[in-house]
Scaffold this motif. Sequence first.
Motif, PDB file in Angstrom:
ATOM      1  N   PHE A  24      25.556  40.044  36.471  1.00  0.00           N
ATOM      2  CA  PHE A  24      25.291  39.810  35.596  1.00  0.00           C
ATOM      3  C   PHE A  24      24.383  39.398  34.467  1.00  0.00           C
ATOM      4  O   PHE A  24      23.601  38.749  34.796  1.00  0.00           O
ATOM      5  N   ASP A  25      24.449  40.303  33.473  1.00  0.00           N
ATOM      6  CA  ASP A  25      23.180  40.094  32.773  1.00  0.00           C
ATOM      7  C   ASP A  25      23.755  39.901  31.152  1.00  0.00           C
ATOM      8  O   ASP A  25      22.879  40.186  30.164  1.00  0.00           O
ATOM      9  N   GLY A  26      25.179  39.240  31.126  1.00  0.00           N
ATOM     10  CA  GLY A  26      25.977  39.183  29.939  1.00  0.00           C
ATOM     11  C   GLY A  26      26.395  41.110  28.926  1.00  0.00           C
ATOM     12  O   GLY A  26      26.605  40.659  28.015  1.00  0.00           O
ATOM     13  N   SER A  27      25.616  41.892  29.637  1.00  0.00           N
ATOM     14  CA  SER A  27      26.045  43.087  28.594  1.00  0.00           C
ATOM     15  C   SER A  27      27.064  43.730  29.075  1.00  0.00           C
ATOM     16  O   SER A  27      28.782  42.873  29.997  1.00  0.00           O
ATOM     17  N   GLU A  28      27.996  44.231  27.856  1.00  0.00           N
ATOM     18  CA  GLU A  28      29.793  44.705  28.240  1.00  0.00           C
ATOM     19  C   GLU A  28      29.794  45.192  29.338  1.00  0.00           C
ATOM     20  O   GLU A  28      30.729  44.389  30.217  1.00  0.00           O
ATOM     21  N   HIS A  29      28.824  45.687  30.712  1.00  0.00           N
ATOM     22  CA  HIS A  29      29.354  46.875  31.882  1.00  0.00           C
ATOM     23  C   HIS A  29      29.418  45.152  32.647  1.00  0.00           C
ATOM     24  O   HIS A  29      30.091  45.120  33.486  1.00  0.00           O
ATOM     25  N   SER A  30      28.480  44.552  32.566  1.00  0.00           N
ATOM     26  CA  SER A  30      28.670  43.276  33.185  1.00  0.00           C
ATOM     27  C   SER A  30      29.416  42.400  33.149  1.00  0.00           C
ATOM     28  O   SER A  30      30.528  41.871  34.332  1.00  0.00           O
ATOM     29  N   GLN A  31      29.965  42.167  31.976  1.00  0.00           N
ATOM     30  CA  GLN A  31      31.266  40.946  31.992  1.00  0.00           C
ATOM     31  C   GLN A  31      32.277  42.036  32.452  1.00  0.00           C
ATOM     32  O   GLN A  31      33.427  41.424  33.135  1.00  0.00           O
ATOM     33  N   VAL A  32      32.576  43.048  32.462  1.00  0.00           N
ATOM     34  CA  VAL A  32      33.902  44.258  33.019  1.00  0.00           C
ATOM     35  C   VAL A  32      33.924  43.987  34.547  1.00  0.00           C
ATOM     36  O   VAL A  32      34.447  43.327  35.221  1.00  0.00           O
ATOM     37  N   ALA A  33      32.755  43.690  35.427  1.00  0.00           N
ATOM     38  CA  ALA A  33      32.578  43.376  36.236  1.00  0.00           C
ATOM     39  C   ALA A  33      32.964  41.689  36.821  1.00  0.00           C
ATOM     40  O   ALA A  33      33.388  41.914  37.885  1.00  0.00           O
ATOM     41  N   LEU A  34      32.398  41.391  35.914  1.00  0.00           N
ATOM     42  CA  LEU A  34      32.995  39.985  36.170  1.00  0.00           C
ATOM     43  C   LEU A  34      34.495  39.648  36.223  1.00  0.00           C
ATOM     44  O   LEU A  34      35.350  39.062  37.316  1.00  0.00           O
ATOM     45  N   LYS A  35      35.610  39.859  35.220  1.00  0.00           N
ATOM     46  CA  LYS A  35      36.544  40.213  34.887  1.00  0.00           C
ATOM     47  C   LYS A  35      37.018  40.632  36.216  1.00  0.00           C
ATOM     48  O   LYS A  35      38.225  39.961  36.916  1.00  0.00           O
ATOM     49  N   TRP A  36      36.408  41.864  37.149  1.00  0.00           N
ATOM     50  CA  TRP A  36      37.445  42.319  37.460  1.00  0.00           C
ATOM     51  C   TRP A  36      36.660  41.664  39.084  1.00  0.00           C
ATOM     52  O   TRP A  36      37.924  41.595  39.850  1.00  0.00           O
ATOM     53  N   ALA A  37      35.272  41.484  39.380  1.00  0.00           N
ATOM     54  CA  ALA A  37      35.728  40.307  40.902  1.00  0.00           C
ATOM     55  C   ALA A  37      36.274  39.096  40.186  1.00  0.00           C
ATOM     56  O   ALA A  37      36.990  38.583  42.014  1.00  0.00           O
ATOM     57  N   VAL A  38      36.414  37.919  39.115  1.00  0.00           N
ATOM     58  CA  VAL A  38      37.786  37.191  39.157  1.00  0.00           C
ATOM     59  C   VAL A  38      39.006  37.877  39.896  1.00  0.00           C
ATOM     60  O   VAL A  38      39.559  36.958  40.144  1.00  0.00           O
TER      61      VAL A  38
END
Length: 154
Positions: free
Chosen positions: A14-28
Motif C-alpha cells: 500500500f502506497d496510497g495510490s489509486e491502484h493500491s487503494q483498489v488492492a486494499l479494498k479487494w484484500a479487505v
Amino acid sequence: MTSSSSTFVIVVGFDGSEHSQVALKWAVEEARQREGELRLVTAWSNLPLSWYPAVLETAIGGIAVPEDSPEQIAGALQAAALKVAAAEGLAATGQVVHHHSPASAILAAAQDANLIVVGSRGHGGFSDLHLGSVSSQVIHHAPCSVLVTRPKTP
C-alpha cells in the motif's frame, strides 16, 4: 511457503495510490470472506534531493514549515489503511518499512502468507505502463499466490 496456522494471511502493498487503494479494498473483502488477516506493507525511502528536513527561510524572512518527510507520509498512509481494515472488523497489522525496494519489503512480509495483493502500478513515473516494476518483481519472486488489481476504467 504458506502460513502454518489456519488463518488465511493476505499481504497488501500500500502506497496510497489509486491502484493500491483498489488492492486494499479487494484484500479487505477477501479477508472478510475467509475470516483472514491482513498485513499491510508501506515502504519509503529518502530519494536523493527529494526532501530536506531543514527549516526554510522565505524571501520576506518568515519561516516556512517544511513538508512532511517520506517516513511521516508513509506512516500516515499506513494508519489510514489500517483504519479501513479496522472498520471492517478485520485483524490487521502494518509495517512502515524504510527500504530501497518496495517489492523486497512486500516479499519479506509475505514469507508465510497465503496471498499477496498489489495494485498494477503505484506512483512511478511511467503512467502508460499497465504493470509497474514493483508488481512485476512481486509476481516473479513471490512465495505464494499474487493478485494484481487494477482500477475500473471509466
